[in-house]
Design an enzyme around this catalytic site. Sequence first.
Site, PDB file in Angstrom:
ATOM      1  N   LYS A  82       0.858  -1.191   0.000  1.00 46.05           N
ATOM      2  CA  LYS A  82       0.000   0.000   0.000  1.00 46.05           C
ATOM      3  C   LYS A  82       0.887   1.232   0.000  1.00 46.05           C
ATOM      4  O   LYS A  82       2.015   1.194   0.502  1.00 46.05           O
ATOM      5  CB  LYS A  82      -0.873   0.010   1.263  1.00 46.05           C
ATOM      6  CG  LYS A  82      -2.132   0.817   1.100  1.00 46.05           C
ATOM      7  CD  LYS A  82      -3.195   0.038   0.354  1.00 46.05           C
ATOM      8  CE  LYS A  82      -4.432   0.847   0.112  1.00 46.05           C
ATOM      9  NZ  LYS A  82      -5.502   0.016  -0.480  1.00 46.05           N
TER      10      LYS A  82
ATOM     11  N   GLY B 101     -18.622   7.358  -3.299  1.00 44.31           N
ATOM     12  CA  GLY B 101     -17.509   7.456  -4.238  1.00 44.31           C
ATOM     13  C   GLY B 101     -17.524   6.253  -5.164  1.00 44.31           C
ATOM     14  O   GLY B 101     -18.569   5.639  -5.404  1.00 44.31           O
ATOM     15  N   ASN B 102     -16.347   5.888  -5.644  1.00 50.62           N
ATOM     16  CA  ASN B 102     -16.260   4.804  -6.627  1.00 50.62           C
ATOM     17  C   ASN B 102     -16.941   3.522  -6.151  1.00 50.62           C
ATOM     18  O   ASN B 102     -17.762   2.933  -6.864  1.00 50.62           O
ATOM     19  CB  ASN B 102     -14.779   4.541  -6.965  1.00 50.62           C
ATOM     20  CG  ASN B 102     -14.608   3.298  -7.812  1.00 50.62           C
ATOM     21  OD1 ASN B 102     -14.346   2.214  -7.306  1.00 50.62           O
ATOM     22  ND2 ASN B 102     -14.798   3.432  -9.114  1.00 50.62           N
TER      23      ASN B 102
ATOM     24  N   GLY C 133     -20.727   6.780   2.240  1.00 54.93           N
ATOM     25  CA  GLY C 133     -19.864   7.066   1.099  1.00 54.93           C
ATOM     26  C   GLY C 133     -20.656   7.018  -0.193  1.00 54.93           C
ATOM     27  O   GLY C 133     -21.647   6.252  -0.306  1.00 54.93           O
TER      28      GLY C 133
HETATM   29  P1  NAD Z   1     -13.727   7.682  -3.086  1.00 53.59           P
HETATM   30  O1  NAD Z   1     -12.728   8.726  -2.733  1.00 53.59           O
HETATM   31  O2  NAD Z   1     -14.149   7.518  -4.494  1.00 53.59           O
HETATM   32  O3  NAD Z   1     -15.078   7.933  -2.229  1.00 53.59           O
HETATM   33  C1  NAD Z   1     -15.073   8.088  -0.855  1.00 53.59           C
HETATM   34  C2  NAD Z   1     -16.475   8.486  -0.429  1.00 53.59           C
HETATM   35  O4  NAD Z   1     -16.521   8.554   0.994  1.00 53.59           O
HETATM   36  C3  NAD Z   1     -16.919   9.865  -0.930  1.00 53.59           C
HETATM   37  O5  NAD Z   1     -18.287   9.825  -1.273  1.00 53.59           O
HETATM   38  C4  NAD Z   1     -16.724  10.762   0.301  1.00 53.59           C
HETATM   39  O6  NAD Z   1     -17.597  11.878   0.299  1.00 53.59           O
HETATM   40  C5  NAD Z   1     -17.108   9.780   1.399  1.00 53.59           C
HETATM   41  N1  NAD Z   1     -16.616  10.164   2.716  1.00 53.59           N
HETATM   42  C6  NAD Z   1     -15.385  10.574   3.065  1.00 53.59           C
HETATM   43  N2  NAD Z   1     -15.360  10.857   4.390  1.00 53.59           N
HETATM   44  C7  NAD Z   1     -16.600  10.594   4.856  1.00 53.59           C
HETATM   45  C8  NAD Z   1     -17.218  10.697   6.122  1.00 53.59           C
HETATM   46  N3  NAD Z   1     -16.531  11.095   7.207  1.00 53.59           N
HETATM   47  N4  NAD Z   1     -18.530  10.367   6.239  1.00 53.59           N
HETATM   48  C9  NAD Z   1     -19.247   9.963   5.155  1.00 53.59           C
HETATM   49  N5  NAD Z   1     -18.713   9.858   3.926  1.00 53.59           N
HETATM   50  C10 NAD Z   1     -17.405  10.165   3.790  1.00 53.59           C
HETATM   51  O7  NAD Z   1     -13.171   6.323  -2.465  1.00 53.59           O
HETATM   52  P2  NAD Z   1     -13.512   4.839  -2.903  1.00 53.59           P
HETATM   53  O8  NAD Z   1     -12.573   4.431  -3.958  1.00 53.59           O
HETATM   54  O9  NAD Z   1     -14.972   4.709  -3.105  1.00 53.59           O
HETATM   55  O10 NAD Z   1     -13.060   4.040  -1.576  1.00 53.59           O
HETATM   56  C11 NAD Z   1     -13.894   3.983  -0.439  1.00 53.59           C
HETATM   57  C12 NAD Z   1     -13.334   2.944   0.533  1.00 53.59           C
HETATM   58  O11 NAD Z   1     -13.243   1.696  -0.139  1.00 53.59           O
HETATM   59  C13 NAD Z   1     -11.932   3.198   1.085  1.00 53.59           C
HETATM   60  O12 NAD Z   1     -11.861   2.667   2.396  1.00 53.59           O
HETATM   61  C14 NAD Z   1     -11.035   2.400   0.166  1.00 53.59           C
HETATM   62  O13 NAD Z   1      -9.804   2.071   0.782  1.00 53.59           O
HETATM   63  C15 NAD Z   1     -11.910   1.200  -0.044  1.00 53.59           C
HETATM   64  N6  NAD Z   1     -11.589   0.430  -1.253  1.00 53.59           N
HETATM   65  C16 NAD Z   1     -11.631   1.005  -2.472  1.00 53.59           C
HETATM   66  C17 NAD Z   1     -11.341   0.241  -3.613  1.00 53.59           C
HETATM   67  C18 NAD Z   1     -11.447   0.814  -5.000  1.00 53.59           C
HETATM   68  O14 NAD Z   1     -11.267   0.040  -5.954  1.00 53.59           O
HETATM   69  N7  NAD Z   1     -11.787   2.068  -5.169  1.00 53.59           N
HETATM   70  C19 NAD Z   1     -10.979  -1.096  -3.464  1.00 53.59           C
HETATM   71  C20 NAD Z   1     -10.966  -1.666  -2.198  1.00 53.59           C
HETATM   72  C21 NAD Z   1     -11.277  -0.884  -1.097  1.00 53.59           C
END
Ligand code: NAD
Length: 428
Positions: free
Chosen positions: A107, A221-222, A219
């Site tokens: 990481k 996001g993605n 959340g």
């Molecule tokens: P992202 O940055 O696209 O989205 C994050 C989301 O969380 C956003 O909507 C943001 O507004 C919200 N957020 C942030 N702080 C917050 C809070 N205090 N309260 C409520 N919402 C909050 O990130 P992502 O890629 O969707 O990743 C989200 C999680 O999933 C992370 O823990 C990441 O490590 C994990 N993850 C992501 C992937 C991937 O492929 N993207 C893979 C495995 C794990």
Amino acid sequence: MTDKPFNPFKMAQQQFDSVAEKLGLDESTRELLRNPLREYHFLIPVKMDDGSVKVFQGFRVQHNDARGPCKGGTRFHPHETADTVKALATWMTWKCAVVDIPLGGGKGGVVCDPHHLSEREQEGICRGWIRQIARNIGPVQDVPAPDVMTSPQHMLWMMDEYEAIHNGRYPGVITGKPVGSGGSLGRKEATGYGLIYTVREALREMGVDIKKTTASFQGFGNVAQFAGKLYTEYGGTIIAVSCWDQDDQTSYTFRRTSGVHVEELLTITNRFGGIDKEKAKNLGYEVLSGDAWIEQEVDILLPCALENQINANTAPNISSKVIMIGEGANGPSTPEADEIIKQKGIFMIPDFLANAGGVTCSYFEQVQCNMNYFWTKDEVLSKLDTKMTEAFLQVSAMAREKKVYMRDAAYLISIQRVAQACKLRGWI
Ligand code: NAD
């Protein structure tokens, strides 16, 4: 109640120690697996748009590579710490092992806030990060990917810098690249879809019709966007979604009991997964406090934002209607919360199984880059479904067989696989 500062690495070690005890692992194996093999800390000087130079702090941690090259995202976050990166690298080792892909755990991170950085400044950080770590990563050593606040564009800048340094074309050095530049179709869907494949299987085992279920997300996001898309396509109803509001520096929950329409909500969501409050009100959403997502009377909770969100303080607020938690985020529930979740009889799909779709598709991306032949999106997603379903069924069978909590069952499988690889190599 706990007021101790949250340390994700301590939590990752605590989770490991308890499974090591159950497996009866010997001391040297425990010492090897509860710490990263390698850890890099470095500084990244970047010339800013105003002519000043800002120095950012960067990290890369390689937890274990006995089963194959390290694999794991690189996060841009203002509160990034070495211990967060170490915890995430550790979880990547277990994640790759639980879905049985031939990769280890790594990481990376940079302490920065892309909200306040221009595109050019972000490119400077990406290239600077690679310059510091280029000797220690590579297709057969350690393969970074996107994570929180890093995108396919960031990955391409990183690959370009790596190729400039190493004087060749190395598409397998990094995954999560844009489609057409070495990226795989289905990568952006992969984590969210993977999460819902496991939710679908868990509901099937429980004999619950997904069409009759409701869910609340943390959340948007993605991960949450694509999980929400597939969950609603399967017929489930999303009641609430929470996200971070950059202007107000707080989080809000957006609730519409008649159901969230994902595509519609996306039209008022910025690229950081933040939802426009006023526009949401116009679409009939109630705007509640950031914590309200966890208190909703739904069947399924899907934490898809950050770590430490379901803890000793928040877990007691989970409604008695909730039957399942699917952890899209990494480390959203603390060990204290796990105890409360067990008492409430809620079925847990633990993070490193539930969100393994991303790394599985990254592995597919590496395979396609190495073959220089790219699959269709349907082919990618159907292979992903097969892998996630197999992994889920193995873990739930282990949980039933050993009568253990799902997180422990997933750990039992993955730690055993990694310990075995270390043993076969003669490391321990
Ligand atoms: P992202 O940055 O696209 O989205 C994050 C989301 O969380 C956003 O909507 C943001 O507004 C919200 N957020 C942030 N702080 C917050 C809070 N205090 N309260 C409520 N919402 C909050 O990130 P992502 O890629 O969707 O990743 C989200 C999680 O999933 C992370 O823990 C990441 O490590 C994990 N993850 C992501 C992937 C991937 O492929 N993207 C893979 C495995 C794990």
